[in-house]
Design a protein around this motif. Structure first.
Motif, PDB file in Angstrom:
ATOM      1  N   GLY A  15      -3.569 -10.631  10.078  1.00  0.00           N
ATOM      2  CA  GLY A  15      -2.838  -9.622   9.321  1.00  0.00           C
ATOM      3  C   GLY A  15      -3.404  -9.536   7.915  1.00  0.00           C
ATOM      4  N   THR A  16      -3.205  -8.389   7.290  1.00  0.00           N
ATOM      5  CA  THR A  16      -3.668  -8.214   5.921  1.00  0.00           C
ATOM      6  C   THR A  16      -2.745  -7.249   5.186  1.00  0.00           C
ATOM      7  OG1 THR A  16      -5.573  -7.713   4.527  1.00  0.00           O
ATOM      8  CG2 THR A  16      -5.228  -6.301   6.441  1.00  0.00           C
ATOM      9  N   HIS A  17      -2.654  -7.423   3.888  1.00  0.00           N
ATOM     10  CA  HIS A  17      -1.855  -6.517   3.061  1.00  0.00           C
ATOM     11  C   HIS A  17      -2.774  -5.524   2.378  1.00  0.00           C
ATOM     12  CE1 HIS A  17       2.181  -8.289   3.294  1.00  0.00           C
ATOM     13  NE2 HIS A  17       1.502  -9.377   3.606  1.00  0.00           N
ATOM     14  N   ILE A  18      -2.377  -4.254   2.435  1.00  0.00           N
ATOM     15  CA  ILE A  18      -3.150  -3.162   1.856  1.00  0.00           C
ATOM     16  C   ILE A  18      -2.320  -2.557   0.733  1.00  0.00           C
ATOM     17  CG2 ILE A  18      -4.233  -0.934   2.353  1.00  0.00           C
ATOM     18  CD1 ILE A  18      -4.082  -1.963   5.397  1.00  0.00           C
ATOM     19  N   PRO A  19      -2.853  -2.512  -0.503  1.00  0.00           N
ATOM     20  CA  PRO A  19      -2.089  -1.908  -1.601  1.00  0.00           C
ATOM     21  C   PRO A  19      -1.654  -0.493  -1.232  1.00  0.00           C
ATOM     22  CG  PRO A  19      -4.082  -2.954  -2.427  1.00  0.00           C
ATOM     23  CD  PRO A  19      -4.184  -2.962  -0.927  1.00  0.00           C
ATOM     24  N   ALA A  20      -0.429  -0.127  -1.625  1.00  0.00           N
ATOM     25  CA  ALA A  20       0.121   1.174  -1.239  1.00  0.00           C
ATOM     26  C   ALA A  20       0.909   1.783  -2.390  1.00  0.00           C
ATOM     27  CB  ALA A  20       1.027   1.008  -0.026  1.00  0.00           C
ATOM     28  N   THR A  21       1.091   3.080  -2.307  1.00  0.00           N
ATOM     29  CA  THR A  21       1.981   3.810  -3.201  1.00  0.00           C
ATOM     30  C   THR A  21       3.090   4.377  -2.333  1.00  0.00           C
ATOM     31  OG1 THR A  21       0.154   4.403  -4.658  1.00  0.00           O
ATOM     32  CG2 THR A  21       2.159   5.716  -4.827  1.00  0.00           C
ATOM     33  N   VAL A  22       4.326   4.046  -2.666  1.00  0.00           N
ATOM     34  CA  VAL A  22       5.473   4.489  -1.877  1.00  0.00           C
ATOM     35  C   VAL A  22       6.324   5.406  -2.741  1.00  0.00           C
ATOM     36  CG1 VAL A  22       7.510   3.732  -0.608  1.00  0.00           C
ATOM     37  CG2 VAL A  22       5.435   2.346  -0.567  1.00  0.00           C
ATOM     38  N   MET A  23       6.553   6.620  -2.247  1.00  0.00           N
ATOM     39  CA  MET A  23       7.375   7.582  -2.970  1.00  0.00           C
ATOM     40  C   MET A  23       8.844   7.330  -2.670  1.00  0.00           C
ATOM     41  SD  MET A  23       5.126   9.101  -4.500  1.00  0.00           S
ATOM     42  CE  MET A  23       4.060  10.458  -4.742  1.00  0.00           C
TER      43      MET A  23
END
Length: 84
Positions: A15-23
């Motif tokens: 598994g890996t975490h991907i930076p995100a933008t959440v509205m």
């Protein structure tokens, strides 16, 4: 000389975490354990370094085991080839 492959093993999963933008106002479920906003993803590779399966889009708060258990429960989810 090629490295020997593990016996009874057809690939790797991680598994890996991907930076995100959440509205929107409620992004707390996308905060990972480090407090950063991210999506958690799951990838499966064979020993020829080819991606065999990719799942993306889970909230950063979700643990890798939750992603794996979920995808294994899908009718057309992650499948192990019959020859193995």
């Amino acid at each position: 000389m090629a490295k020997p492959r593990p016996v009874d093993c057809i690939g790797v999963i991680d598994g890996t975490h991907i930076p995100a933008t959440v509205m929107g106002h409620d992004n707390s479920s996308f905060r990972d354990r480090h407090g950063k906003i991210s999506q958690n993803g799951l990838a499966v590779c064979n020993f020829d370094l080819e991606f065999m399966y990719v799942l993306a889009g889970w909230e950063g708060l979700a643990h890798d085991s939750k992603l794996l258990n979920d995808v294994l429960s899908w009718r057309n989810g992650l499948k192990v080839p019959q020859e193995f």
